[in-house]
Design a protein around this motif. Structure first.
Motif, PDB file in Angstrom:
ATOM      1  N   ARG A 113      -1.448 -18.350  16.613  1.00 21.93           N
ATOM      2  CA  ARG A 113      -0.867 -19.019  17.788  1.00 21.93           C
ATOM      3  C   ARG A 113      -0.079 -18.009  18.615  1.00 21.93           C
ATOM      4  O   ARG A 113      -0.178 -17.987  19.839  1.00 21.93           O
ATOM      5  N   PHE A 114       0.706 -17.152  17.960  1.00 21.57           N
ATOM      6  CA  PHE A 114       1.438 -16.111  18.674  1.00 21.57           C
ATOM      7  C   PHE A 114       0.478 -15.157  19.379  1.00 21.57           C
ATOM      8  O   PHE A 114       0.705 -14.784  20.528  1.00 21.57           O
ATOM      9  N   ARG A 115      -0.590 -14.753  18.715  1.00 20.10           N
ATOM     10  CA  ARG A 115      -1.543 -13.819  19.314  1.00 20.10           C
ATOM     11  C   ARG A 115      -2.206 -14.438  20.545  1.00 20.10           C
ATOM     12  O   ARG A 115      -2.505 -13.728  21.501  1.00 20.10           O
ATOM     13  N   THR A 116      -2.420 -15.754  20.515  1.00 19.80           N
ATOM     14  CA  THR A 116      -3.037 -16.437  21.648  1.00 19.80           C
ATOM     15  C   THR A 116      -2.068 -16.567  22.820  1.00 19.80           C
ATOM     16  O   THR A 116      -2.417 -16.294  23.962  1.00 19.80           O
ATOM     17  N   VAL A 117      -0.854 -16.994  22.527  1.00 17.57           N
ATOM     18  CA  VAL A 117       0.129 -17.267  23.565  1.00 17.57           C
ATOM     19  C   VAL A 117       0.788 -15.992  24.093  1.00 17.57           C
ATOM     20  O   VAL A 117       1.130 -15.901  25.264  1.00 17.57           O
ATOM     21  N   SER A 118       0.964 -15.010  23.238  1.00 16.56           N
ATOM     22  CA  SER A 118       1.686 -13.790  23.607  1.00 16.56           C
ATOM     23  C   SER A 118       0.875 -12.555  23.200  1.00 16.56           C
ATOM     24  O   SER A 118       1.024 -12.049  22.089  1.00 16.56           O
ATOM     25  N   PRO A 119       0.026 -12.048  24.090  1.00 22.41           N
ATOM     26  CA  PRO A 119      -0.803 -10.887  23.743  1.00 22.41           C
ATOM     27  C   PRO A 119      -0.011  -9.662  23.264  1.00 22.41           C
ATOM     28  O   PRO A 119      -0.512  -8.891  22.458  1.00 22.41           O
ATOM     29  N   VAL A 120       1.232  -9.517  23.708  1.00 22.27           N
ATOM     30  CA  VAL A 120       2.033  -8.379  23.271  1.00 22.27           C
ATOM     31  C   VAL A 120       2.345  -8.459  21.772  1.00 22.27           C
ATOM     32  O   VAL A 120       2.621  -7.445  21.135  1.00 22.27           O
ATOM     33  N   PHE A 121       2.260  -9.660  21.192  1.00 25.94           N
ATOM     34  CA  PHE A 121       2.501  -9.814  19.759  1.00 25.94           C
ATOM     35  C   PHE A 121       1.570  -8.900  18.959  1.00 25.94           C
ATOM     36  O   PHE A 121       2.001  -8.236  18.019  1.00 25.94           O
ATOM     37  N   ALA A 122       0.300  -8.846  19.329  1.00 24.18           N
ATOM     38  CA  ALA A 122      -0.669  -8.005  18.618  1.00 24.18           C
ATOM     39  C   ALA A 122      -0.283  -6.526  18.717  1.00 24.18           C
ATOM     40  O   ALA A 122      -0.451  -5.772  17.757  1.00 24.18           O
ATOM     41  N   GLN A 123       0.253  -6.115  19.859  1.00 17.67           N
ATOM     42  CA  GLN A 123       0.698  -4.726  20.015  1.00 17.67           C
ATOM     43  C   GLN A 123       1.885  -4.430  19.094  1.00 17.67           C
ATOM     44  O   GLN A 123       1.927  -3.377  18.451  1.00 17.67           O
ATOM     45  N   PHE A 124       2.838  -5.353  19.057  1.00 15.46           N
ATOM     46  CA  PHE A 124       3.988  -5.164  18.169  1.00 15.46           C
ATOM     47  C   PHE A 124       3.528  -5.110  16.723  1.00 15.46           C
ATOM     48  O   PHE A 124       3.981  -4.274  15.942  1.00 15.46           O
ATOM     49  N   GLU A 125       2.629  -5.999  16.364  1.00 10.82           N
ATOM     50  CA  GLU A 125       2.122  -6.087  14.998  1.00 10.82           C
ATOM     51  C   GLU A 125       1.411  -4.789  14.591  1.00 10.82           C
ATOM     52  O   GLU A 125       1.612  -4.279  13.483  1.00 10.82           O
ATOM     53  N   ALA A 126       0.599  -4.253  15.494  1.00 11.57           N
ATOM     54  CA  ALA A 126      -0.151  -3.029  15.203  1.00 11.57           C
ATOM     55  C   ALA A 126       0.749  -1.804  15.128  1.00 11.57           C
ATOM     56  O   ALA A 126       0.404  -0.821  14.470  1.00 11.57           O
ATOM     57  N   GLY A 127       1.905  -1.873  15.766  1.00 12.82           N
ATOM     58  CA  GLY A 127       2.774  -0.707  15.842  1.00 12.82           C
ATOM     59  C   GLY A 127       3.793  -0.584  14.729  1.00 12.82           C
ATOM     60  O   GLY A 127       4.598   0.343  14.756  1.00 12.82           O
ATOM     61  N   VAL A 128       3.788  -1.495  13.775  1.00 16.88           N
ATOM     62  CA  VAL A 128       4.787  -1.433  12.698  1.00 16.88           C
ATOM     63  C   VAL A 128       4.115  -1.445  11.329  1.00 16.88           C
ATOM     64  O   VAL A 128       3.015  -1.963  11.176  1.00 16.88           O
ATOM     65  N   ASP A 129       4.796  -0.852  10.361  1.00 16.65           N
ATOM     66  CA  ASP A 129       4.314  -0.837   8.971  1.00 16.65           C
ATOM     67  C   ASP A 129       5.033  -1.883   8.142  1.00 16.65           C
ATOM     68  O   ASP A 129       5.411  -1.637   7.002  1.00 16.65           O
ATOM     69  N   ARG A 130       5.244  -3.043   8.724  1.00 14.78           N
ATOM     70  CA  ARG A 130       5.887  -4.140   8.002  1.00 14.78           C
ATOM     71  C   ARG A 130       5.181  -5.432   8.379  1.00 14.78           C
ATOM     72  O   ARG A 130       4.565  -5.535   9.425  1.00 14.78           O
ATOM     73  N   LEU A 131       5.267  -6.388   7.496  1.00 18.37           N
ATOM     74  CA  LEU A 131       4.758  -7.717   7.798  1.00 18.37           C
ATOM     75  C   LEU A 131       5.831  -8.417   8.632  1.00 18.37           C
ATOM     76  O   LEU A 131       6.972  -8.559   8.176  1.00 18.37           O
ATOM     77  N   ILE A 132       5.479  -8.798   9.833  1.00 11.55           N
ATOM     78  CA  ILE A 132       6.451  -9.431  10.720  1.00 11.55           C
ATOM     79  C   ILE A 132       6.744 -10.847  10.214  1.00 11.55           C
ATOM     80  O   ILE A 132       5.836 -11.679  10.143  1.00 11.55           O
ATOM     81  N   PRO A 133       7.995 -11.114   9.842  1.00 12.13           N
ATOM     82  CA  PRO A 133       8.333 -12.454   9.379  1.00 12.13           C
ATOM     83  C   PRO A 133       8.166 -13.490  10.499  1.00 12.13           C
ATOM     84  O   PRO A 133       8.503 -13.224  11.654  1.00 12.13           O
ATOM     85  N   ILE A 134       7.635 -14.626  10.134  1.00 14.89           N
ATOM     86  CA  ILE A 134       7.470 -15.748  11.062  1.00 14.89           C
ATOM     87  C   ILE A 134       8.128 -16.963  10.427  1.00 14.89           C
ATOM     88  O   ILE A 134       7.871 -17.283   9.262  1.00 14.89           O
ATOM     89  N   PHE A 135       8.983 -17.621  11.205  1.00 13.50           N
ATOM     90  CA  PHE A 135       9.702 -18.801  10.729  1.00 13.50           C
ATOM     91  C   PHE A 135       9.298 -20.025  11.525  1.00 13.50           C
ATOM     92  O   PHE A 135       9.146 -19.960  12.747  1.00 13.50           O
ATOM     93  N   HIS A 136       9.137 -21.129  10.817  1.00 11.53           N
ATOM     94  CA  HIS A 136       8.916 -22.432  11.442  1.00 11.53           C
ATOM     95  C   HIS A 136      10.273 -23.120  11.507  1.00 11.53           C
ATOM     96  O   HIS A 136      10.917 -23.306  10.476  1.00 11.53           O
ATOM     97  N   LEU A 137      10.698 -23.478  12.713  1.00 15.00           N
ATOM     98  CA  LEU A 137      11.954 -24.184  12.900  1.00 15.00           C
ATOM     99  C   LEU A 137      11.630 -25.676  12.914  1.00 15.00           C
ATOM    100  O   LEU A 137      11.147 -26.204  13.912  1.00 15.00           O
ATOM    101  N   VAL A 138      11.863 -26.314  11.797  1.00 16.37           N
ATOM    102  CA  VAL A 138      11.498 -27.719  11.602  1.00 16.37           C
ATOM    103  C   VAL A 138      12.688 -28.600  11.954  1.00 16.37           C
ATOM    104  O   VAL A 138      13.769 -28.446  11.380  1.00 16.37           O
ATOM    105  N   VAL A 139      12.485 -29.533  12.886  1.00 15.14           N
ATOM    106  CA  VAL A 139      13.555 -30.425  13.305  1.00 15.14           C
ATOM    107  C   VAL A 139      13.969 -31.309  12.135  1.00 15.14           C
ATOM    108  O   VAL A 139      13.115 -31.866  11.436  1.00 15.14           O
ATOM    109  N   ARG A 140      15.267 -31.405  11.934  1.00 17.55           N
ATOM    110  CA  ARG A 140      15.816 -32.223  10.834  1.00 17.55           C
ATOM    111  C   ARG A 140      16.254 -33.557  11.374  1.00 17.55           C
ATOM    112  O   ARG A 140      16.792 -33.636  12.471  1.00 17.55           O
ATOM    113  N   GLY A 141      16.022 -34.580  10.569  1.00 18.49           N
ATOM    114  CA  GLY A 141      16.327 -35.972  10.805  1.00 18.49           C
ATOM    115  C   GLY A 141      17.196 -36.309  11.921  1.00 18.49           C
ATOM    116  O   GLY A 141      17.464 -37.204  12.505  1.00 18.49           O
TER     117      GLY A 141
END
Length: 141
Positions: A113-141
């Motif tokens: 979804r990030f790669r589709t919505v934000s093409p720069v995400f793929a550039q950031f991903e390719a430029g680092v030697d780490r797994l980029i953490p992704i968090f789901h912000l789930v609305v609470r009750g």
């Protein structure tokens, strides 16, 4: 807005004054309000947020920096936070959320979804030697 980097404070102010329509980034940002992992002090972080399932996802790209931004450890330590998000037309809503770090197929779905919505995400991903953490912000009750 305590605990932010000097250059980010003006961006946070612009985000809030504009009702979530940031002059440079439009309505694609979310403002995380949490707690510092080590300090226990309030921390605010502005980052790209994408609507995803029952909430939003945020990716710790840190602009392609080789290390994770500080908010990653903050969310891992204190996952219950408030998030300010732009409303569809104008204005900002504040939600209480739980930040869930994604892995496996859920992470891959959010990553795509990030790669589709934000093409720069793929550039950031390719430029680092780490797994980029992704968090789901789930609305609470």
């Amino acid at each position: 807005m305590g605990g932010t980097v000097d250059w980010i404070d003006p961006m946070i102010g612009e985000f809030q004054r504009s009702g979530g329509n940031h002059p440079r980034f439009g309505r694609d940002l979310v403002l995380l309000h949490g707690t510092g992992a080590r300090s226990g002090e309030p921390r605010s972080h502005l980052t790209r947020g994408i609507a995803f399932r029952a909430g939003w996802v945020v990716a710790a790209t840190f602009g392609g920096n080789p290390r994770n931004p500080a908010w990653v450890n903050n969310l891992r330590t204190h996952p219950d936070i408030d998030v300010e998000v732009p409303l569809p037309g104008a204005g900002i809503a504040i939600h209480r959320v739980r930040a869930v770090e994604l892995d496996g197929p859920e992470r891959e779905a959010a990553r795509q979804r990030f790669r589709t919505v934000s093409p720069v995400f793929a550039q950031f991903e390719a430029g680092v030697d780490r797994l980029i953490p992704i968090f789901h912000l789930v609305v609470r009750g």
